[in-house]
Write a protein that holds these residues in place. Sequence first.
Motif, short mmCIF file in Angstrom:
data_model
loop_
_atom_site.label_atom_id
_atom_site.label_comp_id
_atom_site.label_asym_id
_atom_site.label_seq_id
_atom_site.Cartn_x
_atom_site.Cartn_y
_atom_site.Cartn_z
N GLY A 44 0.84 -1.20 0.00
CA GLY A 44 0.00 0.00 0.00
C GLY A 44 0.87 1.24 0.00
O GLY A 44 2.02 1.21 0.44
N LEU A 45 0.31 2.32 -0.49
CA LEU A 45 1.06 3.57 -0.58
C LEU A 45 1.59 4.02 0.78
O LEU A 45 0.90 3.90 1.79
N ILE A 46 2.83 4.50 0.75
CA ILE A 46 3.39 5.17 1.92
C ILE A 46 3.49 6.65 1.55
O ILE A 46 3.82 6.99 0.42
N THR A 47 3.17 7.51 2.49
CA THR A 47 3.09 8.94 2.21
C THR A 47 3.99 9.70 3.16
O THR A 47 3.99 9.47 4.37
N GLY A 48 4.74 10.64 2.59
CA GLY A 48 5.64 11.47 3.37
C GLY A 48 4.91 12.57 4.11
O GLY A 48 3.73 12.82 3.88
N ARG A 49 5.64 13.24 4.96
CA ARG A 49 5.09 14.32 5.77
C ARG A 49 4.54 15.46 4.92
O ARG A 49 3.66 16.20 5.35
N ARG A 50 5.06 15.63 3.73
CA ARG A 50 4.65 16.73 2.87
C ARG A 50 3.85 16.24 1.66
O ARG A 50 3.67 16.96 0.70
N GLY A 51 3.40 14.97 1.69
CA GLY A 51 2.47 14.49 0.68
C GLY A 51 3.02 13.63 -0.45
O GLY A 51 2.26 13.13 -1.26
N THR A 52 4.33 13.45 -0.53
CA THR A 52 4.90 12.59 -1.57
C THR A 52 4.54 11.14 -1.25
O THR A 52 4.65 10.71 -0.10
N SER A 53 4.10 10.39 -2.26
CA SER A 53 3.72 8.99 -2.04
C SER A 53 4.51 8.05 -2.93
O SER A 53 4.86 8.40 -4.06
N TYR A 54 4.77 6.87 -2.41
CA TYR A 54 5.44 5.80 -3.15
C TYR A 54 4.73 4.48 -2.84
O TYR A 54 4.25 4.28 -1.72
N ALA A 55 4.71 3.61 -3.82
CA ALA A 55 4.22 2.25 -3.60
C ALA A 55 5.44 1.37 -3.33
O ALA A 55 6.38 1.37 -4.12
N PRO A 56 5.45 0.65 -2.22
CA PRO A 56 6.60 -0.21 -1.94
C PRO A 56 6.76 -1.29 -3.01
O PRO A 56 5.78 -1.82 -3.51
N ASP A 57 8.00 -1.60 -3.33
CA ASP A 57 8.30 -2.68 -4.26
C ASP A 57 8.30 -4.02 -3.53
O ASP A 57 8.05 -5.06 -4.13
N MET A 58 8.63 -3.96 -2.24
CA MET A 58 8.74 -5.17 -1.42
C MET A 58 8.32 -4.83 0.00
O MET A 58 8.37 -3.67 0.41
N VAL A 59 7.96 -5.86 0.76
CA VAL A 59 7.67 -5.68 2.18
C VAL A 59 8.79 -6.32 3.00
O VAL A 59 9.45 -7.26 2.55
N THR A 60 8.99 -5.79 4.20
CA THR A 60 10.13 -6.21 5.02
C THR A 60 10.13 -7.71 5.31
O THR A 60 11.19 -8.32 5.40
N ALA A 61 8.97 -8.32 5.42
CA ALA A 61 8.90 -9.76 5.72
C ALA A 61 9.46 -10.62 4.59
O ALA A 61 9.82 -11.77 4.81
N ASP A 62 9.55 -10.05 3.39
CA ASP A 62 9.97 -10.83 2.21
C ASP A 62 11.37 -10.50 1.71
O ASP A 62 11.72 -10.91 0.61
#
Length: 185
Positions: A44-62
């Motif tokens: 799911g999208l992660i969003t910065g304090r000022r609104g920039t968003s990125y979709a993770p390529d991988m999750v930490t568990a993997d």
Amino acid sequence: MSDLSRKTIAVLATTGFEDAEVSQVKHAVEQAGGRVVFVAPRDGLITGRRGTSYAPDMVTADVDAASFSALVLPGGVSNADQLRLDADAVNLVRGMMRAGKPVAAICHGAWILTDADVVRGRTLTSSPTLRTDLVNAGATWVDEEVHIDDGTGVTDGATTGPLVTSRTRTDVDAFNAAVVEVFGR
């Protein structure tokens, strides 16, 4: 400029990251030919304090340290606080350091290094608010725009990779230059 064309650089972040500390380092790494992979605790999208968003390529568990050439830990208090509570994120940081791979942390990004127990005998900088935590974890803290610790002061031999650290987003240009230089070695 260093050549990162054969390097895959992980950026470990979650919602609440400091936007400039992600977008500008991403740009610097890509300009040097590196590939940036976003790693987060969940999809799911992660969003910065000022609104920039990125979709993770991988999750930490993997993921594991063998997947990457180097690791970037951006700041943002909420980002850093959430990441240090994720056991898989802590294991990734510990794995990178123990494998001798370069790690770069800016501002509160250095917080997870205490949870990973990888700062003993290291010299680094960070947001001044982390000074006591880092010193209590065995680090020497310095007030510098950017600091590169090559691991020669480490006595246990377990965390010998280069560690690039910076204080805040106002130091991001110096941080990015050091990241490209050290990751390109």
